[in-house]
Design a protein around this motif. Structure first.
Motif, PDB file in Angstrom:
ATOM      1  N   GLU A   9      53.200  31.932  66.544  1.00 27.55           N
ATOM      2  CA  GLU A   9      53.338  31.795  65.089  1.00 27.55           C
ATOM      3  C   GLU A   9      52.578  32.912  64.383  1.00 27.55           C
ATOM      4  O   GLU A   9      53.069  33.520  63.433  1.00 27.55           O
ATOM      5  N   GLU A  10      51.391  33.234  64.888  1.00 24.40           N
ATOM      6  CA  GLU A  10      50.571  34.301  64.304  1.00 24.40           C
ATOM      7  C   GLU A  10      51.283  35.655  64.406  1.00 24.40           C
ATOM      8  O   GLU A  10      51.338  36.407  63.437  1.00 24.40           O
ATOM      9  N   ASN A  13      54.338  35.761  62.014  1.00 31.52           N
ATOM     10  CA  ASN A  13      53.895  35.889  60.619  1.00 31.52           C
ATOM     11  C   ASN A  13      53.411  37.302  60.319  1.00 31.52           C
ATOM     12  O   ASN A  13      53.658  37.837  59.237  1.00 31.52           O
ATOM     13  N   ARG A  14      52.732  37.942  61.279  1.00 29.23           N
ATOM     14  CA  ARG A  14      52.265  39.310  61.101  1.00 29.23           C
ATOM     15  C   ARG A  14      53.456  40.271  60.962  1.00 29.23           C
ATOM     16  O   ARG A  14      53.458  41.156  60.112  1.00 29.23           O
ATOM     17  N   LYS A  16      56.513  39.517  59.883  1.00 29.71           N
ATOM     18  CA  LYS A  16      57.162  39.271  58.591  1.00 29.71           C
ATOM     19  C   LYS A  16      56.357  39.871  57.438  1.00 29.71           C
ATOM     20  O   LYS A  16      56.927  40.418  56.504  1.00 29.71           O
ATOM     21  N   ALA A  17      55.034  39.790  57.531  1.00 23.82           N
ATOM     22  CA  ALA A  17      54.182  40.360  56.479  1.00 23.82           C
ATOM     23  C   ALA A  17      54.310  41.883  56.456  1.00 23.82           C
ATOM     24  O   ALA A  17      54.380  42.494  55.384  1.00 23.82           O
ATOM     25  N   ASN A  20      57.658  42.747  54.880  1.00 19.17           N
ATOM     26  CA  ASN A  20      57.590  42.531  53.435  1.00 19.17           C
ATOM     27  C   ASN A  20      56.811  43.657  52.754  1.00 19.17           C
ATOM     28  O   ASN A  20      57.209  44.145  51.692  1.00 19.17           O
ATOM     29  N   LEU A  75      60.352  31.643  67.589  1.00 18.01           N
ATOM     30  CA  LEU A  75      59.026  31.052  67.685  1.00 18.01           C
ATOM     31  C   LEU A  75      58.941  30.293  68.992  1.00 18.01           C
ATOM     32  O   LEU A  75      59.837  29.510  69.332  1.00 18.01           O
TER      33      LEU A  75
END
Length: 157
Positions: A9-10, A13-14, A16-17, A20, A75
């Protein structure tokens, strides 16, 4: 279709960030650079403008590649993984049979790999050689320096 990759998950998320950030801040910075270069005069002889346009193309290529990676990212559900076998997200303690050295690695996706943190890619020679092994198994792994023999001492999460 791209290659499916599994992430924590980490890690997801990294990714996707970062995507973005490239789409928002990266694009706005690039637009500003192009506008500044355009203001300097004749575009046919403006090296700054050409360089900014080239950089914009590279940025868009990187964004496209990141979008593909994110769209093919899955995931990883740790509860469905057999903890007795080495798999993605396993933390494995191995012993080099030749020199007796022990090492501990966590197997992760290519994008999350960081040897300084003890995270190696499942696509690396050692990662591939360890996948599916149980505690007590030995495996010979071809690496650039030759063939190494490892024994799996522990498997954890």
């Amino acid at each position: 279709m791209g290659k499916i990759s599994y992430y924590t998950e980490e890690g997801l998320n990294r990714l996707k960030a970062e995507l973005n950030d490239l789409k928002t801040k990266g694009r706005s910075d690039m637009s500003r650079q192009i506008a500044e270069a355009r203001d300097k005069g004749d575009l046919s002889e403006n090296a700054e403008y050409d360089a900014a346009k080239d950089a914009q193309g590279l940025l868009e290529m990187k964004i496209s590649k990141m979008e593909e990676i994110v769209s093919n990212a899955r995931l990883l559900d740790e509860s469905s993984i057999d903890a007795s076998l080495v798999s993605v997200l396993s933390t494995v303690k191995i012993k080099n049979r030749k020199n007796g050295a022990t090492m501990t690695y966590t197997l992760v996706s290519e994008e999350e790999a960081d040897l300084k943190l003890g995270k190696i890619s499942v696509g690396s020679p050692i990662g591939k050689g360890l996948l599916g092994k149980k505690v007590g198994d030995t495996t010979e792994i071809k690496v650039p320096a030759g063939t190494l023999e490892f024994e799996v001492l522990e498997i954890g999460r």
